[in-house]
Design an enzyme around this catalytic site. Structure first.
Site, PDB file in Angstrom:
ATOM      1  N   LEU A 100      -7.132   0.588   1.461  1.00  0.00           N
ATOM      2  CA  LEU A 100      -5.957  -0.113   0.948  1.00  0.00           C
ATOM      3  C   LEU A 100      -5.045   0.944   0.346  1.00  0.00           C
ATOM      4  O   LEU A 100      -5.536   1.936  -0.216  1.00  0.00           O
ATOM      5  CB  LEU A 100      -6.351  -1.126  -0.134  1.00  0.00           C
ATOM      6  CG  LEU A 100      -7.105  -2.396   0.297  1.00  0.00           C
ATOM      7  CD1 LEU A 100      -7.444  -3.257  -0.924  1.00  0.00           C
ATOM      8  CD2 LEU A 100      -6.304  -3.204   1.310  1.00  0.00           C
ATOM      9  N   ASP A 101      -3.734   0.740   0.445  1.00  0.00           N
ATOM     10  CA  ASP A 101      -2.800   1.704  -0.150  1.00  0.00           C
ATOM     11  C   ASP A 101      -2.976   1.731  -1.675  1.00  0.00           C
ATOM     12  O   ASP A 101      -3.436   0.743  -2.264  1.00  0.00           O
ATOM     13  CB  ASP A 101      -1.347   1.295   0.152  1.00  0.00           C
ATOM     14  CG  ASP A 101      -1.078   1.257   1.647  1.00  0.00           C
ATOM     15  OD1 ASP A 101      -1.799   1.946   2.393  1.00  0.00           O
ATOM     16  OD2 ASP A 101      -0.155   0.525   2.046  1.00  0.00           O
ATOM     17  N   ALA A 102      -2.512   2.828  -2.286  1.00  0.00           N
ATOM     18  CA  ALA A 102      -2.653   2.952  -3.740  1.00  0.00           C
ATOM     19  C   ALA A 102      -1.960   1.795  -4.465  1.00  0.00           C
ATOM     20  O   ALA A 102      -2.435   1.314  -5.494  1.00  0.00           O
ATOM     21  CB  ALA A 102      -2.074   4.284  -4.206  1.00  0.00           C
ATOM     22  N   THR A 104      -1.569  -1.246  -3.262  1.00  0.00           N
ATOM     23  CA  THR A 104      -2.113  -2.553  -2.849  1.00  0.00           C
ATOM     24  C   THR A 104      -3.277  -2.915  -3.773  1.00  0.00           C
ATOM     25  O   THR A 104      -4.057  -2.051  -4.157  1.00  0.00           O
ATOM     26  CB  THR A 104      -2.618  -2.490  -1.384  1.00  0.00           C
ATOM     27  OG1 THR A 104      -1.526  -2.133  -0.543  1.00  0.00           O
ATOM     28  CG2 THR A 104      -3.187  -3.812  -0.919  1.00  0.00           C
ATOM     29  N   LYS A 185       2.950  -3.662   5.818  1.00  0.00           N
ATOM     30  CA  LYS A 185       4.280  -3.154   5.439  1.00  0.00           C
ATOM     31  C   LYS A 185       5.124  -2.879   6.683  1.00  0.00           C
ATOM     32  O   LYS A 185       6.329  -3.135   6.701  1.00  0.00           O
ATOM     33  CB  LYS A 185       4.131  -1.886   4.595  1.00  0.00           C
ATOM     34  CG  LYS A 185       3.561  -2.173   3.207  1.00  0.00           C
ATOM     35  CD  LYS A 185       3.300  -0.897   2.438  1.00  0.00           C
ATOM     36  CE  LYS A 185       2.616  -1.211   1.116  1.00  0.00           C
ATOM     37  NZ  LYS A 185       2.003  -0.043   0.496  1.00  0.00           N
TER      38      LYS A 185
END
Ligand code: URA
Length: 239
Positions: A100-102, A104, A185
Site C-alpha cells: 500500500l502507498d505510504a 494509503t 490512483k
C-alpha cells in the site's frame, strides 16, 4: 507443520537439538508424549515441552490497519515500516503481502505462509481488494458504467475494475483484483480525479471490522480457513 520444525522455529534449538528433546520424552502433543519428531501438528493441537505450553502458531497471519505515513516494505529513508507496528516476536517471521502507498490506510496482511502470500498477490487468483476512495471533485454517475469495462491506465497496462459504488459526491468504493502499481490512483487519474484519501477496507474474505488505525490482530480459526480457501488452499496443503 512438522513437530521438529515447529519447535525449532519456537527457538528450542536446531532440528538436531529438538530431536533430542523429543527423544527424551519431554514433548507432549495433546497431553500424550511423542517420540516421533516427524509427526505433523495443526493450529489447534496443544504442544507442551516439560509440561509448559508452547504458543502453537505453525503459521502466523496478521491483519494490520495501516496508518498513514508508514511504508509496506522493509526500509525507507523517509517513512517507518509497518513492521514497527507489530510485536518483535512476529516481526522476524512474517513478510508483507502486497503493497500500500505510504499515504494509503487500511487493511494489509503479513504472513509467514509463503504459499498463501504468493497466491494472494498473484493476479491469476483474482483476489478482490475493496477501497474507500475520496476524490477532489464531484463523481459523475457515468463512471459506474465506464469502470465496468477494461481501462487503459498507461504504460501498456489495461485493467478491468470489478465494481465502482458511488456513495456520495466525493466518495466511492472501488473493488479491483489486478493489483497494478498505483492502480486506484491511476484509474481515477485517467478521468482527471485526484485521490485525496484511500483506505483498503476488504481483501479476499477479510475486512477491517472495528480495528483502529495502527492496531493488528491474528487471523486464526475459521477466518484463516476461509482466507486459505479463497486461494484454493486447505489447512493441510501448506503445512
Ligand atoms: N492503488 C493505489 O493507487 N494505491 C494503493 O496504495 C493501493 C492501490
Amino acid at each position: 507443520m512438522r513437530l521438529d520444525r515447529f519447535l525449532s522455529q519456537q527457538g528450542l534449538g536446531t532440528r538436531k537439538g529438538v530431536k533430542k528433546i523429543i527423544n527424551a520424552c519431554r514433548v507432549k502433543v495433546n497431553n500424550k508424549i511423542v517420540t516421533d519428531n516427524t509427526i505433523y501438528i495443526y493450529g489447534d493441537d496443544i504442544i507442551t515441552v516439560d509440561d509448559k505450553q508452547i504458543e502453537n502458531l505453525p503459521y502466523i497471519t496478521i491483519l494490520l490497519n495501516k496508518p498513514e505515513g508508514y511504508i509496506s516494505s522493509l526500509i525507507d529513508e523517509t517513512y517507518p515500516s509497518i513492521l514497527n507496528l507489530i510485536p518483535d516476536r512476529y516481526k522476524k517471521r512474517v513478510k508483507i503481502v502486497g503493497r500500500l502507498d505510504a499515504d494509503t490506510t487500511g487493511l494489509i496482511l503479513l504472513t509467514d505462509n509463503g504459499v498463501l502470500n504468493a497466491r494472494l498477490t498473484n493476479p491469476n487468483y483474482h483476489i478482490q481488494k475493496r477501497y474507500k476512495v475520496v476524490v477532489n471533485h464531484i463523481l459523475k454517475p457515468s463512471l459506474v458504467d465506464i469502470f465496468s469495462s477494461p481501462i487503459d491506465i498507461g504504460r501498456n497496462e489495461v485493467v478491468q475494475p470489478d465494481k465502482l459504488e458511488i456513495v456520495d459526491e466525493y466518495t466511492a468504493y472501488l473493488t479491483i483484483h489486478d493489483g497494478k502499481y498505483h492502480e486506484v490512483k491511476r484509474l481515477f487519474g485517467k478521468f482527471s480525479y485526484d485521490v485525496v484519501s484511500l483506505e483498503r477496507v476488504n481483501l479476499a474474505t477479510l475486512s477491517l471490522g472495528d480495528l483502529k488505525r495502527g492496531e493488528w490482530r491474528l487471523i486464526q480459526g475459521d477466518e484463516y480457513i476461509s482466507l486459505l480457501s479463497s486461494v484454493h488452499l486447505k489447512k493441510e496443503d501448506t503445512l
